[in-house]
Motif scaffolding. Structure first.
Motif, short mmCIF file in Angstrom:
data_model
loop_
_atom_site.label_atom_id
_atom_site.label_comp_id
_atom_site.label_asym_id
_atom_site.label_seq_id
_atom_site.Cartn_x
_atom_site.Cartn_y
_atom_site.Cartn_z
N GLY A 105 1.08 -1.12 -0.09
CA GLY A 105 -0.06 0.03 -0.05
C GLY A 105 1.03 1.28 -0.05
N ARG A 106 0.10 2.43 -0.32
CA ARG A 106 0.97 3.54 -0.57
C ARG A 106 -0.18 4.86 -0.80
NH1 ARG A 106 5.05 2.13 -4.67
NH2 ARG A 106 6.38 3.59 -3.59
N CYS A 107 0.12 6.14 -0.65
CA CYS A 107 -0.65 7.12 -1.25
C CYS A 107 -0.53 7.50 -2.73
CB CYS A 107 -0.45 8.43 -0.39
SG CYS A 107 -0.90 8.09 1.31
N ASP A 108 -1.62 7.92 -3.40
CA ASP A 108 -1.49 8.27 -4.56
C ASP A 108 -1.21 9.84 -4.42
OD1 ASP A 108 -3.91 10.03 -4.00
OD2 ASP A 108 -5.34 8.64 -4.83
N ARG A 109 -1.00 10.58 -5.53
CA ARG A 109 -0.44 11.83 -5.66
C ARG A 109 -1.45 12.89 -5.01
NH1 ARG A 109 4.26 10.33 -6.85
NH2 ARG A 109 4.52 8.95 -8.26
N GLN A 110 -2.74 12.34 -4.80
CA GLN A 110 -3.39 13.38 -4.15
C GLN A 110 -4.00 13.27 -2.80
OE1 GLN A 110 -4.45 11.62 -7.17
NE2 GLN A 110 -3.62 13.45 -8.16
N GLY A 111 -3.02 12.12 -2.24
CA GLY A 111 -2.79 12.06 -0.79
C GLY A 111 -4.12 11.15 -0.23
N ARG A 112 -4.54 10.09 -1.00
CA ARG A 112 -5.51 9.05 -0.68
C ARG A 112 -4.56 7.90 -0.37
NH1 ARG A 112 -7.28 10.63 -5.89
NH2 ARG A 112 -8.99 12.04 -6.04
N PHE A 113 -4.97 7.27 0.87
CA PHE A 113 -4.26 5.87 1.02
C PHE A 113 -4.85 4.61 0.50
CE2 PHE A 113 -3.28 2.41 3.94
CZ PHE A 113 -1.72 2.24 3.92
N TRP A 114 -4.16 3.99 -0.41
CA TRP A 114 -4.58 2.66 -1.05
C TRP A 114 -3.62 1.47 -0.61
CZ3 TRP A 114 -7.81 2.31 -5.35
CH2 TRP A 114 -8.15 3.64 -6.05
N ALA A 115 -4.39 0.28 -0.21
CA ALA A 115 -3.90 -0.86 0.13
C ALA A 115 -4.67 -2.02 -0.27
CB ALA A 115 -3.55 -0.71 1.65
N GLY A 116 -4.05 -3.10 -0.52
CA GLY A 116 -4.84 -4.39 -0.91
C GLY A 116 -4.63 -5.42 0.23
N THR A 117 -5.63 -6.24 -0.12
CA THR A 117 -5.56 -7.40 0.95
C THR A 117 -5.07 -8.93 0.21
OG1 THR A 117 -7.91 -7.90 0.28
CG2 THR A 117 -7.34 -6.35 2.51
N MET A 118 -4.83 -9.96 1.25
CA MET A 118 -4.45 -11.03 0.60
C MET A 118 -4.78 -12.15 1.65
SD MET A 118 -0.35 -11.14 0.89
CE MET A 118 -0.34 -12.96 0.93
N VAL A 119 -4.95 -13.52 1.18
CA VAL A 119 -4.99 -14.48 2.22
C VAL A 119 -3.59 -14.82 2.26
CG1 VAL A 119 -5.43 -17.18 2.35
CG2 VAL A 119 -7.17 -15.48 1.15
N GLN A 120 -3.24 -15.03 3.69
CA GLN A 120 -1.87 -15.24 4.07
C GLN A 120 -1.13 -16.44 3.70
OE1 GLN A 120 -0.55 -13.20 7.87
NE2 GLN A 120 -2.73 -13.02 8.58
N ASP A 121 -1.99 -17.56 3.42
CA ASP A 121 -1.27 -18.81 2.90
C ASP A 121 -1.37 -18.84 1.56
OD1 ASP A 121 -0.43 -21.35 2.44
OD2 ASP A 121 -2.09 -22.37 3.84
N MET A 122 -0.34 -18.33 0.88
CA MET A 122 -0.14 -18.32 -0.54
C MET A 122 -0.43 -19.45 -1.15
SD MET A 122 2.86 -15.39 -1.02
CE MET A 122 2.79 -15.68 -2.97
#
Length: 294
Positions: A105-122
């Motif tokens: 995750g990180r912020c876009d250039r307008q300052g919104r925070f983005w992050a994605g989820t995942m199942v821990q057992d790949m």
């Protein structure tokens, strides 16, 4: 270090921050005196961004959190025990499957925070992961993009009008590009930007340079790859670790590429789990900060 991720350069401190996911820690390395400080969190922490006011915003296992890091003795001094970070949950998604957490995750250039989820057992290869947006008003979106196995590779072009996203699972190994509406924060026109089946490794975390080129860590291949805005591979940098995980530009001129890595169970190199510093001959961009109040 077990799983180093989410490096962020903090210019006003001349310091590099990152996380160690399974250790549940945020780490800071100051360049002026090489002092290293670690903070312990109550859950696995996968991604961080600084806020424009103060503090950090972070993606943990159960949600998006505001994080405050109290100062304490650095590692190696009399105060060896990691201080505990102060956390406040801001929002929580309804996970689509058991045993999930946030990942890249990180912020876009307008300052919104983005992050994605995942199942821990790949090993399950479960496409239950999704990408979320947390805006400056403190609202967590519904899944913006779904069907992800191991979300990774978030980055935005210098003008903010192109968003990049990868799925680093061995069954995917793709980087996508999207047209990005900077006003609404919505990506559209999804297309394949880079298919790492044609190159090496799996596309993990990424960084953007000032020329608009996309640097992606090729996990399992000991490489960092640079793709031009047209999706052409034009640079490869080898690192002495099998599993580079995410990179970020830093240093006084933003001309140092810091590369994090993972220590696999069958450690292949004594440098696995280390942080590397490379001078690639190009500069990066300042990391955007979260525009909302924490």
């Amino acid at each position: 270090m077990q799983v180093g991720e989410s490096p962020v350069w903090r210019a006003q401190e001349n310091a590099l921050y990152w996380v160690d996911i399974p250790a549940q820690k945020i780490v800071r390395l100051r360049m002026d005196d090489s002092a290293r400080t670690e903070w312990l969190l109550p859950e696995r922490v996968a991604c961080i961004a600084f806020a424009q006011g103060s503090g950090l915003i972070a993606g943990l296992e159960t949600g998006v959190f505001a994080v405050t890091l109290p100062e304490a003795g650095s590692i190696g001094t009399a105060s060896d025990e990691a201080p505990r970070a102060q956390v406040k949950k801001l929002a929580a998604p309804v996970h689509a499957a058991p045993d999930m957490r946030f990942n890249d995750g990180r912020c876009d250039r307008q300052g919104r925070f983005w992050a994605g989820t995942m199942v821990q057992d790949m090993s399950l290869a479960n496409p239950a992961g999704a990408l979320y947006r947390f805006d400056a008003e403190g609202v967590l979106s519904a899944p913006v993009i779904g069907g992800l196995v191991t979300q990774n590779g978030l980055a935005w072009s210098p003008d903010g009008k192109t968003m990049y996203l990868s799925d680093s699972h061995p069954s995917r190994r793709l980087v996508w590009a999207f047209d990005f509406d900077t006003d609404t924060g919505m990506p559209h026109n999804r297309r394949v930007f880079a298919d790492l089946h044609h190159y090496v490794g799996r596309p993990d975390g990424a960084a953007m340079d000032a020329d608009g080129c996309y640097w992606i860590c090729a996990n399992d291949a000991g490489r960092v790859l640079r793709f031009t805005p047209q999706g052409v591979l034009d640079r490869e940098i080898a690192v002495p670790a099998v599993k580079p995980s995410m990179c970020a530009f830093g240093g006084s001129g933003l001309d140092t590429l810091f590369v994090m890595s993972i220590q696999p169970a069958n450690r292949a190199s004594e440098d696995d789990g280390a942080v590397f510093a490379v001078k690639p001959g190009v500069a990066g961009l300042p990391e955007p900060e979260y525009a909302g109040a924490l």
